[in-house]
Design a protein around this motif. Structure first.
Motif, short mmCIF file in Angstrom:
data_model
loop_
_atom_site.label_atom_id
_atom_site.label_comp_id
_atom_site.label_asym_id
_atom_site.label_seq_id
_atom_site.Cartn_x
_atom_site.Cartn_y
_atom_site.Cartn_z
N ASP A 1 0.84 -1.17 -0.01
CA ASP A 1 0.19 0.09 -0.09
C ASP A 1 0.94 1.29 0.07
N GLU A 2 0.65 2.17 -0.95
CA GLU A 2 1.32 3.35 -1.10
C GLU A 2 3.04 3.09 -1.09
N GLY A 3 3.13 2.13 -1.71
CA GLY A 3 4.79 2.06 -1.84
C GLY A 3 5.67 1.65 -0.71
N LYS A 4 4.78 1.33 0.47
CA LYS A 4 5.70 1.22 1.63
C LYS A 4 5.54 -0.37 2.36
N ILE A 5 6.48 -0.52 3.13
CA ILE A 5 6.56 -2.10 3.72
C ILE A 5 5.63 -1.80 4.79
N GLY B 1 6.32 -3.07 -5.65
CA GLY B 1 5.72 -1.68 -5.90
C GLY B 1 6.31 -0.77 -4.78
N LEU B 2 7.53 -1.21 -4.09
CA LEU B 2 8.05 -0.25 -3.13
C LEU B 2 8.56 1.04 -3.80
N ARG C 1 10.51 0.63 -7.03
CA ARG C 1 10.84 2.03 -7.71
C ARG C 1 11.21 2.91 -6.72
N ILE C 2 12.20 2.39 -5.82
CA ILE C 2 12.91 3.03 -5.07
C ILE C 2 14.14 3.87 -5.64
#
Length: 243
Positions: free
Chosen positions: A103-107, A126-127, A148-149
């Motif tokens: 969610d929202e690119g976070k762990i 998707g991070l 996408r870091i």
């Protein structure tokens, strides 16, 4: 009057309904035959045939849509619960969460309760940020490829003091200043940056080895272009955990 086989035609002149030979002609020809007004003289039979053709087309369309749809991605919290398999987090040494959804690119869902975790894989989830990474003192190998870091790597030295292998391939890393955030990973031995924009810089390999003198292998090769050995690639157990 009898036909060639000796049987009399049915009363009323109606042509007997026989199932079409679906294996005898291509799909288009079969449909054309079924839709032809000459197929049957009985309107009820013709309507039944048309209804059957429409149903077949509808079913084919539905199956085509189903086959083209991608399977639903499981969110990271549910995936972690699934991977536990009735174990406690402290029992887990390897955790693979590839291709789940963040969610929202976070762990999310990963906690410091995984005190014995040594290998963590978060490929293609998707991070965009690793800020939520918990402290995992025993973690040695971290797979973060195909995300996408673009920065924020300083958290790795804060949370993963014993990390030896790091894969950041396929991320949005563009310059050396971003990689400088890895200098405090004192135990880092192997770093992978395949398909990152930073690899297109002039003297990329020489610059990274100079910036991060602690690493032995960059993208699978040492400074003399010798390929990583199997034991080093697997993250050998020659080092004792500290901290």
């Amino acid at each position: 009057m009898r036909n060639r086989r000796g049987a009399a035609p049915p009363r009323g002149g109606a042509i007997p309904l026989t199932p079409p030979d679906l294996s005898a002609s291509p799909r288009g020809s079969r449909r054309a035959a079924l839709l032809s007004p000459k197929t049957h003289s009985n309107p009820a039979v013709l309507l039944a045939e048309l209804a059957f053709v429409c149903l077949c087309r509808f079913v084919e369309h539905q199956f085509a849509e189903i086959s083209e749809k991608k399977p639903l991605e499981m969110d990271m919290k549910k995936r972690i619960h699934l991977e536990l398999r009735n174990r406690t987090p402290s029992d887990v040494r390897e955790l693979v969460l590839d291709n789940c959804r963040s969610d929202e690119g976070k762990i999310e869902g990963l906690t410091a309760d995984f005190v014995n975790l040594e290998f963590l894989s978060l490929i293609n989830v998707g991070l965009t940020s690793i800020a939520n990474l918990p402290k995992l003192a025993k973690l040695k190998k971290l797979e973060l490829s195909d995300n996408r870091i673009s920065g924020g790597l300083e958290v790795l030295s804060e949370k993963l003091p014993n990390l030896t292998h790091l894969n950041l391939s396929g991320n949005k890393l563009k310059d050396l200043s971003t990689l400088e955030q890895l200098r405090n990973l004192n135990r880092l031995k192997s770093l992978d940056l395949f398909n990152c924009e930073v690899t297109t810089l002039d003297d990329y390999r020489g610059s990274v080895f100079k910036l991060l003198p602690q690493i032995t292998y960059l993208d699978g090769y040492d400074p003399e272009d010798r390929e990583v050995s199997d034991s080093d690639g697997e993250g050998g157990e020659e080092d004792e955990d500290e901290g």
